[in-house]
Design a protein around this motif. Structure first.
Motif, PDB file in Angstrom:
ATOM      1  N   UNK A 179       0.834  -1.208   0.000  1.00 20.64           N
ATOM      2  CA  UNK A 179       0.000   0.000   0.000  1.00 20.64           C
ATOM      3  C   UNK A 179       0.868   1.258   0.000  1.00 20.64           C
ATOM      4  N   UNK A 180       1.934   1.251   0.796  1.00 19.18           N
ATOM      5  CA  UNK A 180       2.820   2.413   0.859  1.00 19.18           C
ATOM      6  C   UNK A 180       3.549   2.604  -0.461  1.00 19.18           C
ATOM      7  N   UNK A 181       4.027   1.513  -1.057  1.00 18.74           N
ATOM      8  CA  UNK A 181       4.723   1.614  -2.337  1.00 18.74           C
ATOM      9  C   UNK A 181       3.802   2.163  -3.421  1.00 18.74           C
ATOM     10  N   UNK A 182       2.561   1.704  -3.444  1.00 21.63           N
ATOM     11  CA  UNK A 182       1.643   2.090  -4.509  1.00 21.63           C
ATOM     12  C   UNK A 182       1.242   3.562  -4.443  1.00 21.63           C
ATOM     13  N   UNK A 183       1.518   4.220  -3.332  1.00 19.60           N
ATOM     14  CA  UNK A 183       1.252   5.659  -3.248  1.00 19.60           C
ATOM     15  C   UNK A 183       2.054   6.428  -4.290  1.00 19.60           C
ATOM     16  N   UNK A 184       3.209   5.884  -4.675  1.00 16.79           N
ATOM     17  CA  UNK A 184       4.049   6.569  -5.667  1.00 16.79           C
ATOM     18  C   UNK A 184       3.435   6.554  -7.065  1.00 16.79           C
ATOM     19  N   UNK A 185       2.385   5.751  -7.266  1.00 16.15           N
ATOM     20  CA  UNK A 185       1.704   5.755  -8.553  1.00 16.15           C
ATOM     21  C   UNK A 185       0.988   7.083  -8.811  1.00 16.15           C
ATOM     22  N   UNK A 186       0.883   7.905  -7.779  1.00 17.07           N
ATOM     23  CA  UNK A 186       0.275   9.212  -7.948  1.00 17.07           C
ATOM     24  C   UNK A 186       1.176  10.212  -8.654  1.00 17.07           C
ATOM     25  N   UNK A 187       2.467   9.884  -8.777  1.00 13.39           N
ATOM     26  CA  UNK A 187       3.388  10.783  -9.474  1.00 13.39           C
ATOM     27  C   UNK A 187       3.206  10.653 -10.986  1.00 13.39           C
ATOM     28  N   UNK A 188       3.412  11.741 -11.725  1.00 12.80           N
ATOM     29  CA  UNK A 188       3.367  11.628 -13.186  1.00 12.80           C
ATOM     30  C   UNK A 188       4.494  10.724 -13.669  1.00 12.80           C
ATOM     31  N   UNK A 189       4.193   9.937 -14.686  1.00 13.94           N
ATOM     32  CA  UNK A 189       5.125   8.870 -15.090  1.00 13.94           C
ATOM     33  C   UNK A 189       6.133   9.322 -16.140  1.00 13.94           C
ATOM     34  N   UNK A 190       7.005  10.240 -15.769  1.00 19.27           N
ATOM     35  CA  UNK A 190       8.125  10.590 -16.635  1.00 19.27           C
ATOM     36  C   UNK A 190       9.200   9.531 -16.490  1.00 19.27           C
ATOM     37  N   UNK A 191      10.039   9.423 -17.487  1.00 19.23           N
ATOM     38  CA  UNK A 191      11.018   8.333 -17.540  1.00 19.23           C
ATOM     39  C   UNK A 191      11.875   8.243 -16.279  1.00 19.23           C
ATOM     40  N   UNK A 192      12.359   9.392 -15.790  1.00 21.38           N
ATOM     41  CA  UNK A 192      13.219   9.370 -14.613  1.00 21.38           C
ATOM     42  C   UNK A 192      12.497   8.867 -13.372  1.00 21.38           C
ATOM     43  N   UNK A 193      11.228   9.252 -13.206  1.00 20.59           N
ATOM     44  CA  UNK A 193      10.453   8.826 -12.046  1.00 20.59           C
ATOM     45  C   UNK A 193      10.150   7.335 -12.132  1.00 20.59           C
ATOM     46  N   UNK A 194       9.803   6.854 -13.318  1.00 21.64           N
ATOM     47  CA  UNK A 194       9.516   5.425 -13.490  1.00 21.64           C
ATOM     48  C   UNK A 194      10.754   4.594 -13.147  1.00 21.64           C
ATOM     49  N   UNK A 195      11.932   5.049 -13.572  1.00 21.77           N
ATOM     50  CA  UNK A 195      13.173   4.328 -13.264  1.00 21.77           C
ATOM     51  C   UNK A 195      13.416   4.289 -11.752  1.00 21.77           C
ATOM     52  N   UNK A 196      13.129   5.385 -11.067  1.00 19.19           N
ATOM     53  CA  UNK A 196      13.298   5.420  -9.615  1.00 19.19           C
ATOM     54  C   UNK A 196      12.310   4.482  -8.928  1.00 19.19           C
ATOM     55  N   UNK A 197      11.074   4.437  -9.408  1.00 23.45           N
ATOM     56  CA  UNK A 197      10.076   3.540  -8.832  1.00 23.45           C
ATOM     57  C   UNK A 197      10.495   2.084  -8.995  1.00 23.45           C
ATOM     58  N   UNK A 198      11.034   1.739 -10.154  1.00 29.26           N
ATOM     59  CA  UNK A 198      11.479   0.359 -10.379  1.00 29.26           C
ATOM     60  C   UNK A 198      12.618   0.005  -9.429  1.00 29.26           C
ATOM     61  N   UNK A 199      13.540   0.935  -9.228  1.00 34.53           N
ATOM     62  CA  UNK A 199      14.659   0.679  -8.321  1.00 34.53           C
ATOM     63  C   UNK A 199      14.155   0.486  -6.890  1.00 34.53           C
TER      64      UNK A 199
END
Length: 240
Positions: A179-199
């Motif tokens: 649940x805590x991790x999925x909160x980051x899905x609220x960020x816009x999905x620019x390439x740099x943010x998506x890479x950080x989420x995967x890490x």
């Protein structure tokens, strides 16, 4: 100021979107003005002064003629809440522009945008040696002219998410961790943010293994991970 000229964006997502568009069109130079809260009722007057100062409300035909005839730089203005941004392209700054502010180059100096407790960073994406080799191997073009601006979370924001997840792990409740991790899905999905989420997601899986509560393949598949940007409305409609 010309009728119908829009410059105030409706959300931070819209701000990131329009800034990304303008940087990608060669508006590499930026200057940020933070308008004082005490003068909120005068913000629109300040907007108009800045628009007039840099002639940002010119039509595309006017900009084209200035570029063709004088190799003139083009200027752009946008504001979200108290943050105003003036951008411009390469070219000659003509005498009718009051160029008295200090501009930075996005290709050299990252732009930090605070949004509540989160800080977004926009910076020019360059190819490192490993990436160049990977792209070349696939037959791709690694010309730096094709490099682009991207958006990612500031290091402080990224570490903040890791700290919170580490704390939630202490409950030994994987559902709460997800649940805590999925909160980051609220960020816009620019390439740099998506890479950080995967890490961060990979770290989460390793941490669960370390604590003896590994995620099953089914649990991993059930975790929501958004990596597609949603279209957003950029500008506020002018008040009649």
């Amino acid at each position: 100021m010309s009728a119908g000229y829009l410059y105030e964006v409706a959300s931070y997502q819209g701000l990131l979107d329009i800034l990304m568009r303008m940087f990608s069109r060669g508006y590499y130079y930026y200057h940020v003005v933070e308008l004082p809260e005490a003068k909120r009722e005068k913000w629109s007057n300040i907007d108009q002064k800045l628009i007039k100062k840099y002639l940002t409300d010119q039509s595309k035909f006017q900009r084209y003629r200035r570029k063709k005839n004088y190799n003139a730089a083009s200027f752009f203005y946008v504001r979200w809440n108290e943050l105003s941004f003036i951008l411009h392209t390469d070219g000659e700054v003509l005498d009718d522009i009051d160029y008295s502010d200090k501009f930075l180059d996005i290709r050299v100096k990252p732009l930090k945008i605070p949004v509540s407790t989160v800080v977004f960073v926009m910076n020019y994406f360059h190819y490192d040696k490993k990436m160049k080799e990977k792209i070349t191997k696939k037959g791709g073009n690694v010309d730096e002219k094709n490099a682009k601006v991207t958006v990612h979370l500031s290091e402080e924001t990224r570490k903040g998410h890791l700290d919170v997840l580490y704390h939630v792990f202490n409950t030994m409740n994987k559902r709460k961790v997800i649940h805590e991790f999925e909160k980051m899905n609220g960020y816009p999905c620019w390439r740099g943010i998506v890479a950080q989420k995967r890490a961060i997601q990979h770290w989460m899986f390793r941490e669960a293994e370390k604590r003896g509560i590994p995620f099953t393949d089914e649990e991993k598949k059930s975790i929501r991970f958004t990596d597609k940007r949603k279209p957003v409305s950029i500008y506020k409609e002018p008040v009649e």
